[in-house]
Design a protein around this motif. Structure first.
Motif, PDB file in Angstrom:
ATOM      1  N   UNK A 106      -2.714  -2.325  -8.243  1.00  0.00           N
ATOM      2  CA  UNK A 106      -3.319  -1.524  -7.932  1.00  0.00           C
ATOM      3  C   UNK A 106      -4.309  -2.095  -7.028  1.00  0.00           C
ATOM      4  N   UNK A 107      -4.861  -3.066  -7.133  1.00  0.00           N
ATOM      5  CA  UNK A 107      -5.989  -3.625  -6.054  1.00  0.00           C
ATOM      6  C   UNK A 107      -5.167  -3.804  -4.659  1.00  0.00           C
ATOM      7  N   UNK A 108      -4.136  -4.305  -4.600  1.00  0.00           N
ATOM      8  CA  UNK A 108      -3.350  -4.601  -3.555  1.00  0.00           C
ATOM      9  C   UNK A 108      -2.949  -3.303  -2.814  1.00  0.00           C
ATOM     10  N   UNK A 109      -2.470  -2.403  -3.653  1.00  0.00           N
ATOM     11  CA  UNK A 109      -2.253  -0.925  -3.024  1.00  0.00           C
ATOM     12  C   UNK A 109      -3.500  -0.243  -2.546  1.00  0.00           C
ATOM     13  N   UNK A 110      -4.613  -0.514  -3.178  1.00  0.00           N
ATOM     14  CA  UNK A 110      -5.730   0.247  -2.640  1.00  0.00           C
ATOM     15  C   UNK A 110      -6.055  -0.418  -1.177  1.00  0.00           C
ATOM     16  N   UNK A 111      -6.028  -1.802  -1.176  1.00  0.00           N
ATOM     17  CA  UNK A 111      -6.183  -2.451   0.153  1.00  0.00           C
ATOM     18  C   UNK A 111      -5.150  -2.030   1.255  1.00  0.00           C
ATOM     19  N   UNK A 112      -4.163  -1.587   0.926  1.00  0.00           N
ATOM     20  CA  UNK A 112      -3.142  -1.169   1.865  1.00  0.00           C
ATOM     21  C   UNK A 112      -3.166   0.242   2.227  1.00  0.00           C
ATOM     22  N   UNK A 113      -4.200   0.991   1.650  1.00  0.00           N
ATOM     23  CA  UNK A 113      -4.142   2.433   1.917  1.00  0.00           C
ATOM     24  C   UNK A 113      -4.605   2.604   3.522  1.00  0.00           C
ATOM     25  N   UNK A 114      -5.505   1.914   3.651  1.00  0.00           N
ATOM     26  CA  UNK A 114      -6.064   2.166   5.281  1.00  0.00           C
ATOM     27  C   UNK A 114      -5.059   2.033   6.109  1.00  0.00           C
ATOM     28  N   UNK A 115      -4.349   0.940   6.085  1.00  0.00           N
ATOM     29  CA  UNK A 115      -3.301   0.928   7.287  1.00  0.00           C
ATOM     30  C   UNK A 115      -2.320   1.969   7.159  1.00  0.00           C
ATOM     31  N   UNK A 116      -2.032   2.316   5.747  1.00  0.00           N
ATOM     32  CA  UNK A 116      -1.044   3.302   5.872  1.00  0.00           C
ATOM     33  C   UNK A 116      -1.295   4.583   6.331  1.00  0.00           C
ATOM     34  N   UNK A 117      -2.511   5.012   6.073  1.00  0.00           N
ATOM     35  CA  UNK A 117      -3.232   6.229   6.588  1.00  0.00           C
ATOM     36  C   UNK A 117      -3.351   6.107   7.931  1.00  0.00           C
ATOM     37  N   UNK A 118      -3.826   5.195   8.675  1.00  0.00           N
ATOM     38  CA  UNK A 118      -3.939   4.872  10.233  1.00  0.00           C
ATOM     39  C   UNK A 118      -2.584   4.907  10.843  1.00  0.00           C
ATOM     40  N   UNK A 119      -1.552   4.363  10.031  1.00  0.00           N
ATOM     41  CA  UNK A 119      -0.335   4.445  10.732  1.00  0.00           C
ATOM     42  C   UNK A 119       0.160   5.918  10.916  1.00  0.00           C
ATOM     43  N   UNK A 120      -0.004   6.657   9.809  1.00  0.00           N
ATOM     44  CA  UNK A 120       0.456   8.039   9.901  1.00  0.00           C
ATOM     45  C   UNK A 120      -0.478   8.891  10.846  1.00  0.00           C
ATOM     46  N   UNK A 121      -1.622   8.540  10.859  1.00  0.00           N
ATOM     47  CA  UNK A 121      -2.521   9.207  12.045  1.00  0.00           C
ATOM     48  C   UNK A 121      -2.110   8.917  13.386  1.00  0.00           C
ATOM     49  N   UNK A 122      -1.837   7.734  13.714  1.00  0.00           N
ATOM     50  CA  UNK A 122      -1.272   7.658  15.107  1.00  0.00           C
ATOM     51  C   UNK A 122       0.251   8.344  15.322  1.00  0.00           C
TER      52      UNK A 122
END
Length: 141
Positions: free
Chosen positions: A3-19
């Motif tokens: 879960x900790x690693x998943x949470x840390x990756x959320x920001x980059x995932x959201x930013x990718x989809x925003x772009x």
């Protein structure tokens, strides 16, 4: 991935989809357009898994870890399918729809793959598909 690693990756995932949404697909514009199509046929691999005893118009499919725009397609043999897209980042994607004026043919709903029974009834779907989400599961066991 814990879960900790998943949470840390959320920001980059959201930013990718925003772009991806802001630019209408970045380098994959045809894929972006295909995913927004109201008559996009179900991909061949998924179509081969459909139950033979259920008419296409009555089939219910769950796309687990769908991202903001499911890549499955929405029709089969000319009939509209009932596809539910589920993703733990659904709320972020819903904000993106508003921010970028996107109307998805399959709106995404909140659900965690590791606990689908909390979000959906047992035997609610004829087919459950996970094309891209496995790498994001918080617990793969």
């Amino acid at each position: 991935m814990h879960l900790k690693n998943w949470v840390l990756g959320v920001y980059s995932e959201v930013e990718f989809w925003k772009v991806w949404m802001r630019t209408r697909g970045v380098f994959w514009r045809s894929e972006y357009a295909r995913r927004l199509g109201l008559d996009t046929p179900l991909d061949v691999q998924t179509a081969s898994l459909l139950p033979a005893n259920v008419p296409a118009g009555q089939v219910r499919i769950l796309d687990v870890g769908s991202g903001p725009l499911s890549g499955l397609g929405v029709t089969h043999n000319g009939e509209r399918l009932s596809v539910i897209a589920a993703d733990p980042l659904a709320k972020a994607y819903q904000i993106m729809y508003q921010d970028f004026g996107v109307t998805p043919p399959i709106p995404v709903t909140l659900a965690f793959a590791e606990d689908l029974i909390t979000f959906f009834k047992k035997d609610e779907f004829d087919l459950v598909v996970c094309q891209f989400g496995l790498m994001f599961f918080t617990d793969r066991h």
